[in-house]
Design a protein around this motif. Structure first.
Motif, short mmCIF file in Angstrom:
data_model
loop_
_atom_site.label_atom_id
_atom_site.label_comp_id
_atom_site.label_asym_id
_atom_site.label_seq_id
_atom_site.Cartn_x
_atom_site.Cartn_y
_atom_site.Cartn_z
N MET A 33 0.84 -1.18 0.00
CA MET A 33 0.00 0.00 0.00
C MET A 33 0.89 1.24 0.00
N ALA A 34 0.25 2.37 -0.02
CA ALA A 34 0.98 3.65 -0.09
C ALA A 34 1.73 3.91 1.21
N GLY A 35 2.92 4.44 1.06
CA GLY A 35 3.71 4.83 2.22
C GLY A 35 3.21 6.15 2.78
N PRO A 36 3.73 6.54 3.92
CA PRO A 36 3.28 7.79 4.55
C PRO A 36 3.51 9.02 3.67
N ASP A 37 4.57 9.02 2.88
CA ASP A 37 4.85 10.17 2.03
C ASP A 37 3.86 10.30 0.87
N ASP A 38 3.32 9.20 0.42
CA ASP A 38 2.42 9.21 -0.74
C ASP A 38 0.95 9.22 -0.36
N LEU A 39 0.64 8.93 0.88
CA LEU A 39 -0.75 8.73 1.28
C LEU A 39 -1.60 9.98 1.09
N ALA A 40 -1.11 11.14 1.47
CA ALA A 40 -1.90 12.38 1.33
C ALA A 40 -2.17 12.69 -0.13
N GLY A 41 -1.17 12.54 -0.98
CA GLY A 41 -1.36 12.82 -2.40
C GLY A 41 -2.35 11.86 -3.04
N LEU A 42 -2.24 10.59 -2.72
CA LEU A 42 -3.16 9.60 -3.29
C LEU A 42 -4.59 9.81 -2.78
N THR A 43 -4.72 10.21 -1.52
CA THR A 43 -6.04 10.50 -0.97
C THR A 43 -6.66 11.70 -1.69
N GLY A 44 -5.86 12.71 -1.96
CA GLY A 44 -6.34 13.88 -2.70
C GLY A 44 -6.79 13.53 -4.10
N ILE A 45 -6.04 12.68 -4.77
CA ILE A 45 -6.41 12.25 -6.12
C ILE A 45 -7.71 11.45 -6.07
N TYR A 46 -7.83 10.59 -5.09
CA TYR A 46 -9.05 9.78 -4.94
C TYR A 46 -10.27 10.68 -4.77
N TYR A 47 -10.19 11.64 -3.85
CA TYR A 47 -11.33 12.52 -3.62
C TYR A 47 -11.63 13.39 -4.85
N THR A 48 -10.62 13.84 -5.56
CA THR A 48 -10.83 14.63 -6.76
C THR A 48 -11.60 13.83 -7.80
N LEU A 49 -11.18 12.60 -8.04
CA LEU A 49 -11.86 11.75 -9.03
C LEU A 49 -13.27 11.37 -8.56
N THR A 50 -13.42 11.14 -7.26
CA THR A 50 -14.73 10.78 -6.73
C THR A 50 -15.72 11.91 -6.92
N TYR A 51 -15.33 13.12 -6.54
CA TYR A 51 -16.25 14.25 -6.68
C TYR A 51 -16.45 14.65 -8.14
N ALA A 52 -15.46 14.42 -8.98
CA ALA A 52 -15.64 14.69 -10.41
C ALA A 52 -16.68 13.75 -11.01
N GLY A 53 -16.86 12.59 -10.40
CA GLY A 53 -17.87 11.64 -10.86
C GLY A 53 -19.30 12.13 -10.66
N PHE A 54 -19.48 13.13 -9.79
CA PHE A 54 -20.82 13.70 -9.60
C PHE A 54 -21.19 14.70 -10.70
N LEU A 55 -20.23 15.13 -11.48
CA LEU A 55 -20.48 16.16 -12.50
C LEU A 55 -21.30 15.65 -13.70
N PRO A 56 -21.01 14.51 -14.28
CA PRO A 56 -21.77 14.07 -15.46
C PRO A 56 -23.28 13.96 -15.24
N PRO A 57 -23.77 13.41 -14.13
CA PRO A 57 -25.23 13.39 -13.94
C PRO A 57 -25.82 14.79 -13.85
N THR A 58 -25.08 15.71 -13.26
CA THR A 58 -25.56 17.09 -13.18
C THR A 58 -25.67 17.72 -14.56
N VAL A 59 -24.69 17.46 -15.41
CA VAL A 59 -24.73 17.98 -16.78
C VAL A 59 -25.90 17.37 -17.54
N LEU A 60 -26.13 16.07 -17.36
CA LEU A 60 -27.24 15.41 -18.05
C LEU A 60 -28.59 15.99 -17.61
#
Length: 75
Positions: A1-28
């Motif tokens: 799994m991710a080490g302590p140095d990478d964990l914050a960055g990977l968590t940020g990427i995860y949340y960014t992609l997760t919340y970006a997933g809410f955009l397409p239904p809104t556009v539709l």
């Protein structure tokens, strides 16, 4: 799994992609009054096919062997 140095960055990427997933239904929903359902469905199919092509082409890189991956995971 991710080490302590990478964990914050990977968590940020995860949340960014997760919340970006809410955009397409809104556009539709925004365009549902102006466009017929068949056009919106076709647009979703096109986007899905583009994503499939990107994942397929991007996944063809050199992945190395399991032993190489195991060595990298230990460092």
């Amino acid at each position: 799994m991710a080490g302590p140095d990478d964990l914050a960055g990977l968590t940020g990427i995860y949340y960014t992609l997760t919340y970006a997933g809410f955009l397409p239904p809104t556009v539709l929903v925004t365009h549902s009054a102006r466009l017929p359902d068949s056009v919106m469905l076709a647009a979703v199919v096109v986007v899905a096919l583009v994503c499939l092509v990107l994942v397929t082409v991007g996944g063809r890189g050199d992945r190395g062997t399991a032993a190489e991956f195991s060595d990298l995971a230990r460092t």
